[in-house]
Design a protein around this motif. Structure first.
Motif, PDB file in Angstrom:
ATOM      1  N   ILE A   1      -1.056   9.311   3.799  1.00 22.71           N
ATOM      2  CA  ILE A   1       0.175   8.876   3.283  1.00 22.71           C
ATOM      3  C   ILE A   1       0.212   7.485   2.982  1.00 22.71           C
ATOM      4  O   ILE A   1      -0.239   6.472   3.675  1.00 22.71           O
ATOM      5  N   VAL A   2       0.583   7.189   1.863  1.00 19.59           N
ATOM      6  CA  VAL A   2       0.332   5.991   1.115  1.00 19.59           C
ATOM      7  C   VAL A   2       2.058   5.693   0.447  1.00 19.59           C
ATOM      8  O   VAL A   2       2.327   6.466  -0.362  1.00 19.59           O
ATOM      9  N   LYS A   3       2.572   4.753   0.973  1.00 18.74           N
ATOM     10  CA  LYS A   3       3.880   4.409   0.639  1.00 18.74           C
ATOM     11  C   LYS A   3       3.899   3.791  -1.023  1.00 18.74           C
ATOM     12  O   LYS A   3       3.048   2.799  -1.272  1.00 18.74           O
TER      13      LYS A   3
ATOM     14  N   ALA B   1       8.320  -1.412 -12.315  1.00 21.18           N
ATOM     15  CA  ALA B   1       8.906  -1.735 -11.044  1.00 21.18           C
ATOM     16  C   ALA B   1       8.295  -1.182  -9.875  1.00 21.18           C
ATOM     17  O   ALA B   1       8.711  -0.567  -9.066  1.00 21.18           O
ATOM     18  N   ILE B   2       6.748  -1.014  -9.828  1.00 19.53           N
ATOM     19  CA  ILE B   2       5.902  -0.565  -8.954  1.00 19.53           C
ATOM     20  C   ILE B   2       5.920  -1.492  -7.687  1.00 19.53           C
ATOM     21  O   ILE B   2       5.752  -2.554  -7.561  1.00 19.53           O
ATOM     22  N   LYS B   3       6.054  -0.673  -6.505  1.00 17.97           N
ATOM     23  CA  LYS B   3       5.770  -1.233  -5.245  1.00 17.97           C
ATOM     24  C   LYS B   3       4.941  -0.452  -4.272  1.00 17.97           C
ATOM     25  O   LYS B   3       5.020   0.654  -4.237  1.00 17.97           O
ATOM     26  N   GLY B   4       4.094  -1.187  -3.550  1.00 14.72           N
ATOM     27  CA  GLY B   4       3.140  -0.526  -2.822  1.00 14.72           C
ATOM     28  C   GLY B   4       1.944   0.305  -3.754  1.00 14.72           C
ATOM     29  O   GLY B   4       1.681   0.002  -4.723  1.00 14.72           O
ATOM     30  N   GLY B   5       1.521   1.234  -3.071  1.00 11.37           N
ATOM     31  CA  GLY B   5       0.377   2.163  -3.597  1.00 11.37           C
ATOM     32  C   GLY B   5      -0.835   1.598  -3.341  1.00 11.37           C
ATOM     33  O   GLY B   5      -1.734   2.065  -4.172  1.00 11.37           O
ATOM     34  N   VAL B   6      -0.999   0.920  -2.364  1.00  8.97           N
ATOM     35  CA  VAL B   6      -2.651   0.469  -2.026  1.00  8.97           C
ATOM     36  C   VAL B   6      -3.550   1.406  -1.827  1.00  8.97           C
ATOM     37  O   VAL B   6      -3.049   2.550  -1.226  1.00  8.97           O
TER      38      VAL B   6
END
Length: 58
Positions: free
Chosen positions: A45-47, A24-29
């Protein structure tokens, strides 16, 4: 993503965990700034959000 865990020492909650699964990964680009000597020591900072499942052998 499923990865083999490093053995945990002691008797805590992580004792006996053999694998860790990220779901359930969201974001992290990747950040927009480039990796360059001029940026050394700076922070980005990476959400990012994910759920982790900890597996133990039965």
């Amino acid at each position: 993503q499923l990865v083999k865990a490093n053995p945990a020492m002691g008797m805590g909650a992580m004792a006996g965990v053999t694998h860790i699964q990220r779901v359930a990964i969201k974001g992290g680009v990747a950040p927009m700034s480039t990796c360059a000597p001029a940026n050394k020591g700076s922070k980005e900072i990476v959400k990012y959000q994910a759920d982790y499942i900890f597996w133990k052998a039965a």
